[in-house]
Design an enzyme around this catalytic site. Structure first.
Site, mmCIF file in Angstrom:
data_model
loop_
_atom_site.group_PDB
_atom_site.id
_atom_site.type_symbol
_atom_site.label_atom_id
_atom_site.label_comp_id
_atom_site.label_asym_id
_atom_site.label_seq_id
_atom_site.Cartn_x
_atom_site.Cartn_y
_atom_site.Cartn_z
ATOM 1 N N SER A 242 0.833 -1.194 0.000
ATOM 2 C CA SER A 242 0.000 0.000 0.000
ATOM 3 C C SER A 242 0.876 1.255 0.000
ATOM 4 O O SER A 242 1.685 1.450 -0.911
ATOM 5 C CB SER A 242 -0.956 -0.055 1.189
ATOM 6 O OG SER A 242 -1.967 0.912 1.095
ATOM 7 N N ASP B 208 -10.287 -4.156 -4.550
ATOM 8 C CA ASP B 208 -9.682 -3.289 -3.546
ATOM 9 C C ASP B 208 -10.517 -2.018 -3.380
ATOM 10 O O ASP B 208 -10.648 -1.218 -4.314
ATOM 11 C CB ASP B 208 -8.259 -2.930 -3.973
ATOM 12 C CG ASP B 208 -7.448 -2.278 -2.869
ATOM 13 O OD1 ASP B 208 -8.048 -1.585 -2.023
ATOM 14 O OD2 ASP B 208 -6.219 -2.469 -2.848
ATOM 15 N N HIS C 165 -8.260 -5.071 -0.093
ATOM 16 C CA HIS C 165 -6.973 -4.440 0.224
ATOM 17 C C HIS C 165 -6.264 -5.305 1.255
ATOM 18 O O HIS C 165 -6.322 -5.027 2.469
ATOM 19 C CB HIS C 165 -7.212 -3.024 0.749
ATOM 20 C CG HIS C 165 -5.984 -2.166 0.745
ATOM 21 N ND1 HIS C 165 -5.323 -1.800 -0.415
ATOM 22 C CD2 HIS C 165 -5.298 -1.579 1.764
ATOM 23 C CE1 HIS C 165 -4.301 -1.041 -0.109
ATOM 24 N NE2 HIS C 165 -4.254 -0.890 1.206
#
Length: 227
Positions: A118, A172, A203
């Site tokens: 991320s 996501d 995610h």
């Protein structure tokens, strides 16, 4: 200082011959991916040190100014949102300092993989593609490439042939799947060696992804049993 050494969690031997510097996501810390190391199933005896730094604590605009561990400020998640260029530069300085420390501990940059999830993956891509020394590999999970329009002018020739591992969840809700595919396309169009994986997940990471990453690390670091 942007090049100051961060506190880290480390897994692996003191006399490592290769290192993976793995940057966590927004609001997490260096312990977040520590449990994944054995799941990578690297060769028995592989002398790989995993370095998981803790990001500094800072206010994050996207989260109402709440202070949390973050590599840089996030104003918004869409492609048009202003990006925290000063924060990215500071985060890149932290990553470079960790790469330099591995060199001081006997692991040259060419045996270092810069990785992240991320927001940490965004820093890994931003820093690794610009790093003046060749790295063994660059990895980004569920992430995106910050400041893509600048890559052509700022990319380092040393890492134009460095393998890149990218993976993203198709569902996501935090960083849209299209951010991942756009990053892949940008790097492929620029001639980078990208290994792309997509999974029916949100995610997060999944077992298939971890297994694929383990295989990629074996190749990027040319690991053999007993290394």
């Amino acid at each position: 200082m942007s090049d100051s050494l961060l506190e880290t969690v480390e897994v692996g031997p003191a006399d490592a011959s290769a290192s993976v510097i793995w940057l966590h996501g927004l609001g997490a810390d260096g312990h977040d991916f520590e449990p994944i190391v054995p799941e990578l199933q690297l060769p028995a005896g592989a002398a790989v040190r995993f370095v998981f730094p803790h990001a500094p604590v800072r206010p994050v605009t996207l989260n109402g100014g709440m202070a949390m561990r973050a590599w840089y400020d996030i104003i918004g998640l869409d492609r048009q949102a202003r990006q925290d260029e000063a924060g990215l530069a500071e985060a890149a300085g932290h990553a470079r300092a960790l790469i330099a420390r591995e060199g001081e501990r006997g692991v040259p940059a060419e045996r270092v993989v810069l990785a992240g999830f991320s927001q940490g993956g965004a820093v890994a891509l931003h820093t690794g593609l610009r790093h003046p020394e060749r790295l063994a590999g660059i990895m980004g999970l569920s992430t995106y490439l910050p400041l893509p329009a600048r890559l052509a002018d700022e990319a380092s020739d040393a890492n134009r042939r460095t393998p890149v591992f990218l993976a993203h969840g198709e569902y996501d809700p935090v960083l849209a799947f299209e951010l991942g595919t756009s990053t892949r396309n940008t790097l492929e169009d620029a001639g980078y060696d990208v290994e792309w994986h997509q999974y029916p997940m949100q995610h997060q990471v999944c077992l298939e992804e971890i297994q694929a990453l383990g295989q990629w690390l074996r190749r990027a670091l040319a690991l053999q049993p007993g290394d």
